[in-house]
Design a protein around this motif. Structure first.
Motif, PDB file in Angstrom:
ATOM      1  N   CYS A   1     -23.281  -7.933 -14.841  1.00 39.71           N
ATOM      2  CA  CYS A   1     -22.423  -7.912 -16.179  1.00 39.71           C
ATOM      3  C   CYS A   1     -22.925  -6.825 -17.100  1.00 39.71           C
ATOM      4  O   CYS A   1     -22.456  -5.742 -17.500  1.00 39.71           O
TER       5      CYS A   1
ATOM      6  N   THR B   1     -21.451  -3.069 -18.661  1.00 39.48           N
ATOM      7  CA  THR B   1     -21.102  -2.808 -19.535  1.00 39.48           C
ATOM      8  C   THR B   1     -21.658  -2.136 -20.698  1.00 39.48           C
ATOM      9  O   THR B   1     -21.200  -1.892 -21.827  1.00 39.48           O
TER      10      THR B   1
ATOM     11  N   LEU C   1     -18.640 -12.827 -18.744  1.00 39.61           N
ATOM     12  CA  LEU C   1     -18.066 -13.926 -17.298  1.00 39.61           C
ATOM     13  C   LEU C   1     -17.620 -15.261 -17.600  1.00 39.61           C
ATOM     14  O   LEU C   1     -17.216 -15.220 -17.223  1.00 39.61           O
TER      15      LEU C   1
END
Length: 141
Positions: A28, A32, A59
């Motif tokens: 993640c 990002t 998430l």
């Protein structure tokens, strides 16, 4: 009107569980570009208690959309609105259950509103909110 929406009803519930691990958090972070130290280091949580690294909210929200895409309605749809409040932090190693319940169906617009509740392995509600989705027409012949 969508054939799928005709099979849905107010009060219908679907759930999924997932335990988030360090690999999930790292992936993640890479996707990002969010490398906040709270995701890598043990910190004091919101109640001042030392704890494991946090799981990015994205998430947990992904688990919510997984329930939508796989279970309720489990068909092609578009997320129109999402409102969530984080009551408690989610930590690496927590088992989170996302539960969605249909609270409104707008047949004219093919919109479905769902109440969202996410609980940790201790039964504490960590996220609460609602989503509105647009059910897309079925493409089967």
């Amino acid at each position: 009107m969508s054939v799928i929406i005709e099979r849905l009803f107010i009060g219908q519930i679907a759930r999924l569980k997932r335990t988030f691990n360090e690999s999930d958090v790292k992936l993640c972070n890479e996707l990002t570009g969010d490398f906040s130290p709270v995701y890598q280091e043990a910190k004091n949580d919101w109640k001042g208690i030392s704890s494991k690294p946090l799981v990015p909210g994205l998430l947990t929200e992904g688990l919510i959309t997984q329930v939508i895409s796989q279970k309720l309605p489990g068909t092609a749809c578009v997320l129109l609105q999402k409102e969530v409040v984080y009551y408690l932090p989610v930590h690496v190693g927590d088992e989170i259950t996302a539960e969605l319940e249909i609270i409104d169906i707008n047949h004219e617009r093919n919109w479905v509103t769902q109440k969202v509740s996410c609980f940790n392995q201790f039964g504490n509600e960590v996220v609460k909110g609602q989503v509105v989705i647009l059910i897309l027409p079925s493409h089967s012949s």
